[in-house]
Structure formats: structure tokens, C-alpha cells
Design an enzyme around this catalytic site. Structure first.
Site, short mmCIF file in Angstrom:
data_model
loop_
_atom_site.label_atom_id
_atom_site.label_comp_id
_atom_site.label_asym_id
_atom_site.label_seq_id
_atom_site.Cartn_x
_atom_site.Cartn_y
_atom_site.Cartn_z
N CYS A 80 40.57 42.74 45.99
CA CYS A 80 39.20 43.20 46.20
C CYS A 80 39.03 44.50 45.42
O CYS A 80 39.46 45.57 45.87
CB CYS A 80 38.92 43.42 47.68
SG CYS A 80 37.20 43.79 48.03
N CYS A 214 30.76 42.23 43.56
CA CYS A 214 32.14 41.77 43.70
C CYS A 214 32.93 42.33 42.53
O CYS A 214 32.67 41.97 41.37
CB CYS A 214 32.21 40.25 43.72
SG CYS A 214 33.90 39.58 43.78
#
Length: 276
Positions: A80, A214
Site C-alpha cells: 500500500c 491508490c
């Protein structure tokens, strides 16, 4: 026992990077606390706190810290990028920080303008590393729309479209996420070209659905765009929540963007006990 006498609960902070939002739990010096049930409960935006991903900080052995990532559906995330940048911004006391994740050892650094940049490592381009279910041309997948597959510690399916704004994410995202070609499911990106160094991107994240940004998806999209001859190796991406910059260098794919520490809070011990 009244509320003021209640035993202490679990401390956390809420952060976001370009609207990609996270709950961060600091477990350094103690045992990890996150379970699939706790991640699902915390990720509920009505009954919990709400997040795209949860990041739990653990004590590092051969790095400054270690990080575990969880999706809001209780599944684990291998990487992430925006959460890594947010945590680095939170704990970094010097100009750089080393972080062990499931992706490997990552390095973050603070830039002169205050932003945080993280090296997400080299892209995974072989079908079995991404991973896909079988050998195919990863740059031109045999799926409608001919997307590209790139791994950044988690799998990505990148579609290049005429107008990313016009894409119906709720209609198209789930099908691509769960396509049998991706045995571990996949993040799904839709990108359109603005200029050779500029892309517009929207995302459907595995285990989270539509998110405003993202980081690993921005990296995967920039890599795929360059490999398909659309862009240079250094690009700016406009996402629903803000801008991110990606620079694919010899030592890895560097992700740069804003971070924000929104608030610090404490979950009640009773709530943790009921949902952990």
C-alpha cells in the site's frame, strides 16, 4: 463504572494520502492486534471508523519499522504505497526510513517541500510473479479492453481508455477484480492519457472497492503506460482525491505525494473486545 473510569482502549490515528484513507495502529514493542474481524469492524464507515486500508506498525528487526496492511473486508494487502508514505510521515525523525513489508524492504525519504516519497521496488512483470493463473502476454491481456498486468507487491489490471471520467467503476471494477486470470483477485485501474508525462487515473481496489487514490495502482499504471509507449518513465497522475507523482528509476518505482494526519483517537476496550 462510568465512561471516565473505563479501562483504556486501543489508540489509533486516521490519515490519508490524496484521499486514500487509512487507520494506523502503532504496535511497536507489543504484539500485533489486528485480526480479520477487527479489520472488518474498524473498516465499517457506519459502525467503526472507516478506511480504505489499515496499517499496523511493528518493531523492525533489520529495518526501522515493519508494516502489515489490511483491507476493509478483512483480507490482507501485500502493499500500500500511500499508507507507507503516511506512516513514514508519521514516524520519520530523520531524512529517511527503512520499512519491511510483505513487498520487501522499502525506503522512504522526506523531500525539501515536505512531501514523502517511497521506493516501492521494481515492478513485477512476469505472469507468475504478478501473479496470473497462467502464462499470457502481460502487456496485452486476453480480456475485453486488452488491459496490462503489473505487480507492485499486489496484482494490478490496468485499462487504458479514451476517457477515465466516463468509466462506470461500480459496473466494471468487480468483474475485473475477480476475473479467473487473477487467482488472488486484483486491483483495477482505468487511465487516460493527458500528455506524455500526465495521466488521469481512477481505481477499483481489491478488498475495498472505489477509492479516491491508490499508490501502488499509480505505480502500476505508470509502468504499464511507459511499457506501452504512452508516457515517459516520470509521470503525474490525477486521481479522484488529488495528484501523485511516479518516477520509474533504475532502483525501483518511486511514489511521491501529499499526506495528512487527520486525527488521533482511541477505541473503547469494550468495542475492541466485542469486535476483535
Amino acid at each position: 463504572m462510568n465512561q471516565m473510569d473505563a479501562p483504556p482502549g486501543l489508540a489509533f490515528c486516521k490519515m490519508h494520502g490524496a484521499g486514500n484513507d487509512f487507520v494506523v495502529i502503532d504496535s511497536r514493542g507489543t504484539a500485533p492486534v489486528t485480526t480479520p474481524a477487527l479489520a472488518r469492524a474498524l473498516g465499517d464507515r457506519n459502525r467503526g471508523v472507516g478506511f480504505d486500508q489499515l496499517a499496523e506498525i511493528r518493531s523492525g528487526v533489520d529495518t526501522d519499522i515493519e508494516l502489515d496492511f489490511w483491507n476493509s473486508d478483512g483480507s490482507r494487502a501485500g502493499a500500500c504505497g500511500n499508507a507507507t508514505r503516511c506512516v513514514a510521515d508519521l514516524v520519520m525523525t530523520g531524512p529517511s526510513l527503512t520499512i519491511r513489508t510483505a513487498r520487501g524492504i522499502l525506503r522512504a525519504q522526506r523531500l525539501e517541500d515536505g512531501r514523502v516519497s517511497v521506493n516501492m521496488g521494481p515492478p513485477q512483470l512476469d505472469w507468475d510473479q504478478i501473479p496470473l493463473s497462467h502464462s499470457v502476454d502481460t502487456l496485452n491481456l486476453p480480456l475485453q479492453g486488452t488491459p496490462s498486468a503489473v505487480g507492485m507487491g499486489n496484482p494490478h489490471c490496468v485499462f487504458f481508455v479514451e476517457d477515465a471520467e466516463a468509466v462506470d467503476l461500480p459496473a466494471l471494477g468487480p468483474g475485473a477484480e475477480t476475473d479467473p486470470l487473477y487467482p488472488q483477485k486484483t486491483n483495477v485501474e482505468f487511465a487516460s492519457l493527458i500528455a506524455p508525462d500526465h495521466l488521469r487515473m481512477r481505481v477499483w481496489e481489491r478488498g475495498a472497492g472505489i477509492t479516491l487514490a491508490c499508490g501502488s495502482g499509480a505505480c502500476a499504471t505508470a509502468v504499464a503506460a511507459h511499457l506501452r509507449g504512452l508516457t515517459t518513465r516520470k509521470v503525474t497522475l490525477d486521481l479522484d482525491g488529488g495528484q501523485l507523482q511516479v518516477d520509474w528509476r533504475e532502483d525501483g518505482v518511486w511514489l511521491t505525494g501529499p499526506t495528512a494526519h487527520v486525527f488521533t483517537g482511541q477505541l473503547s476496550a469494550a468495542w475492541v473486545a466485542a469486535n476483535g
